[in-house]
Design an enzyme around this catalytic site. Structure first.
Site, PDB file in Angstrom:
ATOM      1  N   HIS A  65      -1.713 -36.858  30.226  1.00 60.42           N
ATOM      2  CA  HIS A  65      -1.067 -36.583  31.502  1.00 60.42           C
ATOM      3  C   HIS A  65       0.000 -37.606  31.858  1.00 60.42           C
ATOM      4  O   HIS A  65       0.802 -37.372  32.769  1.00 60.42           O
ATOM      5  CB  HIS A  65      -2.121 -36.531  32.611  1.00 60.42           C
ATOM      6  CG  HIS A  65      -3.034 -35.349  32.498  1.00 60.42           C
ATOM      7  ND1 HIS A  65      -2.933 -34.247  33.314  1.00 60.42           N
ATOM      8  CD2 HIS A  65      -4.069 -35.094  31.648  1.00 60.42           C
ATOM      9  CE1 HIS A  65      -3.861 -33.354  32.980  1.00 60.42           C
ATOM     10  NE2 HIS A  65      -4.562 -33.853  31.972  1.00 60.42           N
ATOM     11  N   ASP A  93       6.910 -41.526  34.976  1.00 58.66           N
ATOM     12  CA  ASP A  93       5.791 -40.652  35.318  1.00 58.66           C
ATOM     13  C   ASP A  93       5.658 -39.559  34.280  1.00 58.66           C
ATOM     14  O   ASP A  93       6.674 -39.044  33.774  1.00 58.66           O
ATOM     15  CB  ASP A  93       6.007 -40.015  36.692  1.00 58.66           C
ATOM     16  CG  ASP A  93       4.718 -39.890  37.497  1.00 58.66           C
ATOM     17  OD1 ASP A  93       3.642 -39.890  36.877  1.00 58.66           O
ATOM     18  OD2 ASP A  93       4.799 -39.796  38.734  1.00 58.66           O
TER      19      ASP A  93
END
Length: 473
Positions: free
Chosen positions: A155, A363
């Site tokens: 992730h 991110d």
């Protein structure tokens, strides 16, 4: 379709409306609809060794959870996972705090988790392992004789070889990932970085055509950006919350606008930089004073790691300094909330905000960007400002893309967003919502599992690398 067994560091409380982090949000949304098993840590720590398991059924999901010893928590979670892997995978080698006992604890806990899950597995289960805490999990299951199809989804970002090599255990990490049948990544850049690491560290495993085979096992790579339950989030935003609606009406009467940021309190999110950019905008455009405020919601996370207490102190100091410089008795430029907020309230707050500021320094994806888009009123939508270093920027081209290290650029784009004509806002939002729907949570999960279940699936034309666009949905 085989039964799905999701494995993650922490099992989410499926009864709660507040979830923290992209993994919990997306997996909870998808698994509640599909059903299956969710295994992981229950969030509790004990003094002594314990293999006490909690088994609960919530809707269609069987939740199996286990506590952790304080030693395991310190070495595996605080230590290797969040003091080594998290900063390393976010390209912050300056914050890596490596200690040999951390890696030992990391491997030990992965082995314990595998041993606890094994008795619950069925022969035809599809095991789906999530995120950086559990990179060695497939290798631990394989060592116990498990032959199920095992997939892994990362992730967060995956770094290039020269960054990964900062960890003394980088070879073991890559070898562990080669024990999976399918590796999923958020972006093409992350997927390609892993392929480069496999080529550099295990050249014999990579064929001339780019196909990866390790110890007789074909390893497929998949770029599959994570999503949200779009319709559910739209409905939450439409339903509204009384307190948020009243605040929105008050600001409308006063002619005031709101910029919103929602992030876990983490140094990778670029929150100090956006505080400074908001201050810079007020300095460059003094006419905006008393007409716009910035609401930053930053729930606490990993407070036992030193770097997190430091970022909290920095933010509180910045907010106080900026408010002291610009605030008036009837206007506070920056409102800073340091606690979790239920998703229905967040959805309403997104809809009530004219600008969504999503500017991480690095991110994996950032689902806040997609939630902000979904929450908007199509007739009068807000504007998304998005960091070029967020994985979401690879999809959401119609956002205002910024460099989060460039304070002046962020200030200028905030000003542009606040003054963007209605027709342009509508056009951008329409395209953004289309893109958000393409990768919503249920489709993301089903596409991954479809590929995982295909034991002899053909390779993509580019070798082992497949893109989400090659998969149905």
């Amino acid at each position: 379709m085989s039964r799905v067994v999701v494995v993650s560091n922490r099992v989410a409380d499926l009864r709660k409306t507040t979830q923290s982090g992209g993994l919990a949000v997306a997996v909870a949304d998808a698994l509640k609809a599909k059903g299956g098993v969710w295994f992981g840590w229950d969030g509790n720590t004990l003094e002594d060794e314990s293999e006490k398991l909690g088994v609960d059924t919530i809707g269609k999901v069987d939740v199996i959870s286990t506590p952790m010893t304080i030693e395991d928590y310190t070495q595996y979670y605080i230590g290797y996972s969040n003091s080594v892997l998290w900063p390393l995978f976010h390209y912050r080698t300056d914050l890596v705090d490596y200690r040999p006992q951390y890696f030992e604890g990391y491997m030990r806990v992965n082995g314990k988790f595998a041993s606890l899950l094994k008795p619950f597995l069925k022969k035809d289960d599809l095991v789906w392992v999530h995120d950086y805490h559990l990179i060695p999990f497939a290798a631990r299951l394989r060592a116990l004789g498990c032959q199920q199809r095992i997939g892994y989804f990362l992730h967060i970002p995956f770094p290039p070889p020269d960054i990964l090599a900062a960890s003394p255990n980088h070879m073991a990490l890559v070898e562990s990932m080669l024990q999976y049948d399918l590796l999923g990544f958020q972006t093409s850049a992350d997927m390609n970085n892993f392929h480069r690491c496999a080529e550099d560290f295990f050249p014999d495993a990579v064929g001339e055509d780019g196909e990866i085979t390790y110890k007789g096992r074909k390893v497929r790579l998949l770029r599959l950006p994570i999503g949200i339950d779009v319709d559910a989030f739209i409905e939450m935003a439409r339903s509204g919350v009384e307190e948020v609606s009243i605040d929105r009406m008050r600001r409308a009467i006063l002619g005031q606008h709101q910029v919103i940021g929602v992030d876990r309190l983490d140094y990778s999110k670029g929150i100090p930089e956006r505080f400074e950019a908001f201050s810079r905008m007020l300095h460059l455009h003094p006419e905006l004073e008393k007409t716009v405020s910035f609401l930053q919601i930053a729930p606490p996370t990993r407070e036992d790691v030193t770097a997190y207490s430091e970022i909290r102190e920095k933010l509180e100091g910045l907010a106080g300094s900026i408010n002291g410089k610009f605030a008036d008795f009837d206007w506070t430029p920056i409102r800073y909330i340091h606690r979790p907020i239920p998703r229905p309230i967040l959805a309403a707050m997104f809809r009530a905000s004219q600008v969504g500021l999503v500017t991480p320094l690095r991110d994996g994806m950032n689902l806040v960007a997609k939630e902000y888009v979904a929450a908007q009123d199509p007739e009068d939508p807000g504007v998304l400002i998005l960091s070029s270093f967020a994985g979401a920027a690879e999809e959401l081209h119609e956002a205002l893309i910024v460099n989060p290290h460039d304070t002046d650029e962020m200030a200028q784009q905030m000003y542009h967003a606040l003054n963007m004509p209605l027709e342009e806002r509508r056009q951008r939002h329409e395209k953004l919502l289309e893109r958000v729907r393409e990768s919503e949570a249920g489709t993301w999960m089903q596409n991954f599992l479809d590929v995982l279940e295909e034991e002899d699936a053909p390779q993509d034309a580019a070798g082992p690398v497949a893109d989400a666009s090659t998969i149905r949905g």
